[in-house]
Motif scaffolding. Structure first.
Motif, mmCIF file in Angstrom:
data_model
loop_
_atom_site.group_PDB
_atom_site.id
_atom_site.type_symbol
_atom_site.label_atom_id
_atom_site.label_comp_id
_atom_site.label_asym_id
_atom_site.label_seq_id
_atom_site.Cartn_x
_atom_site.Cartn_y
_atom_site.Cartn_z
ATOM 1 N N GLN A 81 0.635 0.469 6.320
ATOM 2 C CA GLN A 81 0.986 0.760 4.931
ATOM 3 C C GLN A 81 1.811 -0.381 4.325
ATOM 4 O OE1 GLN A 81 0.329 3.736 2.913
ATOM 5 N NE2 GLN A 81 -1.306 3.641 4.423
ATOM 6 N N MET A 82 2.201 -1.356 5.163
ATOM 7 C CA MET A 82 3.027 -2.475 4.697
ATOM 8 C C MET A 82 2.196 -3.641 4.178
ATOM 9 S SD MET A 82 6.029 -1.412 4.856
ATOM 10 C CE MET A 82 6.938 -2.901 4.519
ATOM 11 N N ILE A 83 0.888 -3.553 4.299
ATOM 12 C CA ILE A 83 0.027 -4.641 3.827
ATOM 13 C C ILE A 83 0.107 -4.717 2.293
ATOM 14 C CG2 ILE A 83 -2.061 -3.246 3.631
ATOM 15 C CD1 ILE A 83 -3.593 -5.673 4.752
ATOM 16 N N PRO A 84 0.104 -5.928 1.732
ATOM 17 C CA PRO A 84 0.132 -6.035 0.268
ATOM 18 C C PRO A 84 -1.061 -5.313 -0.358
ATOM 19 C CG PRO A 84 0.541 -8.179 1.264
ATOM 20 C CD PRO A 84 0.131 -7.250 2.376
ATOM 21 N N LEU A 85 -0.834 -4.654 -1.478
ATOM 22 C CA LEU A 85 -1.921 -3.961 -2.165
ATOM 23 C C LEU A 85 -2.975 -4.970 -2.603
ATOM 24 C CD1 LEU A 85 -3.039 -1.295 -3.299
ATOM 25 C CD2 LEU A 85 -1.775 -1.768 -5.401
ATOM 26 N N PHE A 86 -2.527 -6.084 -3.166
ATOM 27 C CA PHE A 86 -3.428 -7.160 -3.584
ATOM 28 C C PHE A 86 -3.172 -8.337 -2.649
ATOM 29 C CE2 PHE A 86 -2.490 -4.664 -7.405
ATOM 30 C CZ PHE A 86 -3.772 -4.249 -7.718
ATOM 31 N N THR B 296 -6.301 4.901 -14.490
ATOM 32 C CA THR B 296 -5.750 3.891 -13.582
ATOM 33 C C THR B 296 -5.782 4.407 -12.152
ATOM 34 O OG1 THR B 296 -4.303 3.131 -15.374
ATOM 35 C CG2 THR B 296 -3.763 2.381 -13.160
ATOM 36 N N CYS B 297 -5.504 5.694 -11.967
ATOM 37 C CA CYS B 297 -5.554 6.293 -10.621
ATOM 38 C C CYS B 297 -6.963 6.211 -10.044
ATOM 39 C CB CYS B 297 -5.112 7.751 -10.666
ATOM 40 S SG CYS B 297 -3.360 7.922 -10.934
ATOM 41 N N LYS B 298 -7.959 6.521 -10.860
ATOM 42 C CA LYS B 298 -9.346 6.455 -10.394
ATOM 43 C C LYS B 298 -9.700 5.027 -9.976
ATOM 44 C CE LYS B 298 -10.976 10.236 -13.302
ATOM 45 N NZ LYS B 298 -11.711 10.553 -14.535
ATOM 46 N N LEU B 299 -9.278 4.072 -10.789
ATOM 47 C CA LEU B 299 -9.538 2.667 -10.501
ATOM 48 C C LEU B 299 -8.830 2.232 -9.216
ATOM 49 C CD1 LEU B 299 -11.156 0.447 -11.874
ATOM 50 C CD2 LEU B 299 -9.124 -0.144 -13.181
ATOM 51 N N LEU B 300 -7.563 2.626 -9.076
ATOM 52 C CA LEU B 300 -6.802 2.284 -7.874
ATOM 53 C C LEU B 300 -7.422 2.920 -6.636
ATOM 54 C CD1 LEU B 300 -3.006 2.392 -8.762
ATOM 55 C CD2 LEU B 300 -4.154 0.651 -7.407
ATOM 56 N N LEU C 190 0.828 -1.198 0.000
ATOM 57 C CA LEU C 190 0.000 0.000 0.000
ATOM 58 C C LEU C 190 0.870 1.258 0.000
ATOM 59 C CD1 LEU C 190 -2.982 0.607 -0.056
ATOM 60 C CD2 LEU C 190 -3.002 0.599 2.422
ATOM 61 N N LYS C 191 1.992 1.215 0.723
ATOM 62 C CA LYS C 191 2.895 2.359 0.808
ATOM 63 C C LYS C 191 3.546 2.694 -0.543
ATOM 64 C CE LYS C 191 7.160 -0.090 1.996
ATOM 65 N NZ LYS C 191 7.881 0.177 0.780
ATOM 66 N N ASP C 192 3.531 1.745 -1.488
ATOM 67 C CA ASP C 192 4.178 1.936 -2.786
ATOM 68 C C ASP C 192 3.288 2.655 -3.794
ATOM 69 O OD1 ASP C 192 6.471 0.563 -1.893
ATOM 70 O OD2 ASP C 192 5.569 -1.369 -2.413
ATOM 71 N N VAL C 193 2.079 2.995 -3.399
ATOM 72 C CA VAL C 193 1.129 3.650 -4.313
ATOM 73 C C VAL C 193 0.948 5.095 -3.870
ATOM 74 C CG1 VAL C 193 -1.236 3.638 -5.187
ATOM 75 C CG2 VAL C 193 -0.081 1.477 -4.711
ATOM 76 N N ARG C 194 1.128 6.008 -4.816
ATOM 77 C CA ARG C 194 0.878 7.422 -4.545
ATOM 78 C C ARG C 194 -0.126 7.926 -5.564
ATOM 79 N NH1 ARG C 194 5.604 11.731 -4.567
ATOM 80 N NH2 ARG C 194 5.010 12.131 -6.704
ATOM 81 N N LEU C 195 -1.283 8.348 -5.082
ATOM 82 C CA LEU C 195 -2.329 8.815 -5.982
ATOM 83 C C LEU C 195 -2.390 10.341 -6.059
ATOM 84 C CD1 LEU C 195 -5.118 6.244 -5.112
ATOM 85 C CD2 LEU C 195 -3.541 6.217 -7.045
ATOM 86 N N THR C 196 -1.624 11.035 -5.184
ATOM 87 C CA THR C 196 -1.555 12.492 -5.269
ATOM 88 C C THR C 196 -0.602 12.872 -6.398
ATOM 89 O OG1 THR C 196 0.214 12.551 -3.641
ATOM 90 C CG2 THR C 196 -2.044 12.807 -2.822
ATOM 91 N N GLN D 26 10.201 4.075 -10.197
ATOM 92 C CA GLN D 26 8.966 4.819 -10.009
ATOM 93 C C GLN D 26 8.284 4.938 -11.358
ATOM 94 O OE1 GLN D 26 10.233 8.518 -8.298
ATOM 95 N NE2 GLN D 26 10.454 7.638 -6.265
ATOM 96 N N VAL D 27 7.030 4.504 -11.414
ATOM 97 C CA VAL D 27 6.299 4.478 -12.672
ATOM 98 C C VAL D 27 5.073 5.387 -12.568
ATOM 99 C CG1 VAL D 27 5.110 3.000 -14.342
ATOM 100 C CG2 VAL D 27 7.056 2.101 -13.052
ATOM 101 N N PRO D 28 4.981 6.391 -13.453
ATOM 102 C CA PRO D 28 3.806 7.271 -13.428
ATOM 103 C C PRO D 28 2.558 6.518 -13.873
ATOM 104 C CG PRO D 28 5.225 7.800 -15.290
ATOM 105 C CD PRO D 28 5.925 6.749 -14.493
ATOM 106 N N LEU D 29 1.402 6.987 -13.397
ATOM 107 C CA LEU D 29 0.131 6.336 -13.720
ATOM 108 C C LEU D 29 -0.789 7.287 -14.477
ATOM 109 C CD1 LEU D 29 -0.570 4.629 -10.285
ATOM 110 C CD2 LEU D 29 0.295 3.542 -12.356
ATOM 111 N N MET D 30 -1.611 6.712 -15.360
ATOM 112 C CA MET D 30 -2.610 7.489 -16.082
ATOM 113 C C MET D 30 -3.793 7.776 -15.157
ATOM 114 S SD MET D 30 -2.565 5.793 -19.907
ATOM 115 C CE MET D 30 -3.063 4.171 -19.395
ATOM 116 N N LYS D 31 -4.574 8.803 -15.517
ATOM 117 C CA LYS D 31 -5.709 9.228 -14.678
ATOM 118 C C LYS D 31 -6.718 8.106 -14.459
ATOM 119 C CE LYS D 31 -5.475 14.102 -15.783
ATOM 120 N NZ LYS D 31 -6.064 15.233 -16.492
#
Length: 190
Positions: free
Chosen positions: A157-162, A139-143, A110-116, A132-137
């Motif tokens: 924040q250390m819990i796996p995202l999936f 994908t951000c909305k979906l995430l 979870l800590k590896d995702v930045r939506l701001t 670091q990989v930028p995300l499209m809008k």
């Protein structure tokens, strides 16, 4: 030098190795020849002949890719109105948008995702390389929707995202299942 060429030809014909493997073997032999010419200068002529051998040329295969229609069909498979469908759609979209390997997504926290601004994911790949990989809008909305649905009560924040039911790293056959379903619907993978 002739003996080395014969050996490489033998590998290719008798052992049925690919040209790329043959060229890797040649690279190893050349590295050894560099060592020998340094340690035993009296063999420098033979070593130089080996070092000057050229790798065999080969035709590189075209890497298959998805067309826009193929990608649209693939992303239309999960039913985003269900929790499982939302998870699967987020996984597929994130794989496409980030170019991540499946293992990189499994390792994502979870800590590896930045939506701001600027939105990105931090992927840890082979050899612990971090990128670091930028995300499209979209994908951000979906995430964002996925995180609100699956991580609303997350304290760490250390819990796996999936994750699976035990909140451990998510490993499943979802990609296999969707690929079989989609292949039956005519994705070419051109």
């Amino acid at each position: 030098m002739e003996l080395v060429s014969e050996f490489l030809d033998w590998l290719e014909t008798s052992r049925h190795i690919a040209v790329t493997t043959r060229n890797q073997r040649l690279a190893a032999i050349k590295a050894f020849a560099h060592f020998v010419q340094y340690k035993f200068p009296e063999n420098i002529e033979n070593c130089v002949d080996i070092i000057n051998l050229r790798p065999k040329k080969y035709e590189k295969a075209l890497i298959p890719f998805l067309t826009e229609d193929d990608l649209s069909l693939l992303l239309s498979q999960p039913d985003a109105s269900t929790r499982q469908g939302l998870r699967d759609l987020t996984l597929l979209a994130l794989l496409y948008d980030s170019g991540a390997r499946v293992q990189e997504l499994v390792d994502l926290r979870l800590k590896d995702v930045r939506l701001t601004h600027p939105p990105m994911v931090i992927l840890t790949g082979k050899g612990r390389k971090v990128r670091q990989v930028p995300l499209m809008k979209d994908t951000c909305k979906l995430l964002d929707r996925y995180i609100r649905s699956f991580h609303s009560d997350s304290q760490s924040q250390m819990i796996p995202l999936f994750y699976n039911a035990k909140k451990a790293g998510f490993i499943s056959l979802w990609s296999h299942l969707y690929s079989e379903e989609v292949c039956g619907k005519g994705i070419s993978g051109t």
